[in-house]
Design an enzyme around this catalytic site. Sequence first.
Site, short mmCIF file in Angstrom:
data_model
loop_
_atom_site.label_atom_id
_atom_site.label_comp_id
_atom_site.label_asym_id
_atom_site.label_seq_id
_atom_site.Cartn_x
_atom_site.Cartn_y
_atom_site.Cartn_z
CG ASN A 116 -1.70 1.23 1.44
OD1 ASN A 116 -1.77 2.08 0.55
ND2 ASN A 116 -2.31 1.36 2.61
CE LYS A 132 -0.06 3.18 4.76
NZ LYS A 132 0.06 3.28 6.21
CG HIS A 137 -5.65 1.73 5.26
ND1 HIS A 137 -5.25 2.72 6.14
CD2 HIS A 137 -4.61 0.87 5.15
CE1 HIS A 137 -4.00 2.46 6.52
NE2 HIS A 137 -3.60 1.36 5.94
CD GLU A 196 -2.77 5.44 6.83
OE1 GLU A 196 -2.78 5.54 5.59
OE2 GLU A 196 -1.82 4.94 7.46
CD GLU A 227 -3.26 -2.75 7.39
OE1 GLU A 227 -2.12 -2.94 6.93
OE2 GLU A 227 -3.94 -1.77 7.11
N GLY A 265 2.78 2.11 10.71
CA GLY A 265 3.72 3.22 10.55
C GLY A 265 4.50 3.57 11.79
CB SER A 273 5.55 -1.94 11.89
OG SER A 273 5.16 -0.59 12.14
P1 PGA Z 1 3.11 0.15 7.60
O1 PGA Z 1 1.61 0.38 7.01
O2 PGA Z 1 3.61 -1.12 6.98
O3 PGA Z 1 3.87 1.37 7.15
O4 PGA Z 1 2.98 0.04 9.07
C1 PGA Z 1 0.73 -0.70 6.86
C2 PGA Z 1 -0.57 -0.24 6.30
O5 PGA Z 1 -1.04 0.86 6.64
O6 PGA Z 1 -1.18 -0.96 5.48
#
Ligand code: PGA
Length: 251
Positions: free
Chosen positions: A11, A13, A96, A98, A166, A172, A211
């Site tokens: 992803n 983003k 997601h 976010e 997640e 992140g 992560s």
């Molecule tokens: P990350 O993000 O691997 O940077 O923690 C995962 C995600 O948001 O799908």
Amino acid sequence: MAKRVPVIAGNWKMNTDVESGLKLVKDILDLSKDFSGVDKIVCPPFISITSVAQALSGSSIQVGAQNVSANPDGAFTGEVSTSMLRGFISYAIVGHSERRAMNGETSAMVAEKAIAAANAGINPIVCVGEDLEVRKAGNAERYVAKQLEESLAGYTDWDSLIVAYEPVWAIGTGEAATSEQAQQMTHACREVIRKLAPEAADSVRVLYGGSVNSGNVVELMDQPDIDGALVGGASLKADEFSKLIAAASAS
Ligand code: PGA
């Protein structure tokens, strides 16, 4: 029971522009071409989807969107429909954390998006996960089970579904869930599927995200209910993302 094919999905983003996105997929293609038996997916920003899809045409890497509209067309400024995306993508991330947090997406809206995607022949990757407050209160499993059930309300196309667990606190942050935590929660997700569609529970792929990197992917993927990873930060580095693909291929 047939073995579930592992998945590594990146992803991106709101990162990369058209040029750097193309460079990234070309490098990933190069570094990961020898690894098979794994579904490799990249989810670039909308602006790059057509060029990335063209660059990956006929390759072993598939393209996904980071979001889709649940509506077919009309006055929805800034939205992108499944029919516009059809032909370019095979997957779409929906729900997601976010988008849930910053765009006010509810589980009911996520369910509509998942259904719209599946109806267009696009495999939805339905994301769920608890925040730190819920985890600290000891309610993670119950919260995520309810969130997943609501995010799959009315959903019937079980063959096309991927679920991604997640935890918000792991996204992140560089602090992934432990393999025990991730196993417990992906198992809980699978049990929700078992309740909704018993025949599909052992074939739906359930991913872990938050992560994930080349240092923790093997242990995570060793867990019986974890079928792969949804990857943010590490998906923007061709060598690191290819290491994840290699690990999944060997799993
Ligand atoms: P990350 O993000 O691997 O940077 O923690 C995962 C995600 O948001 O799908």
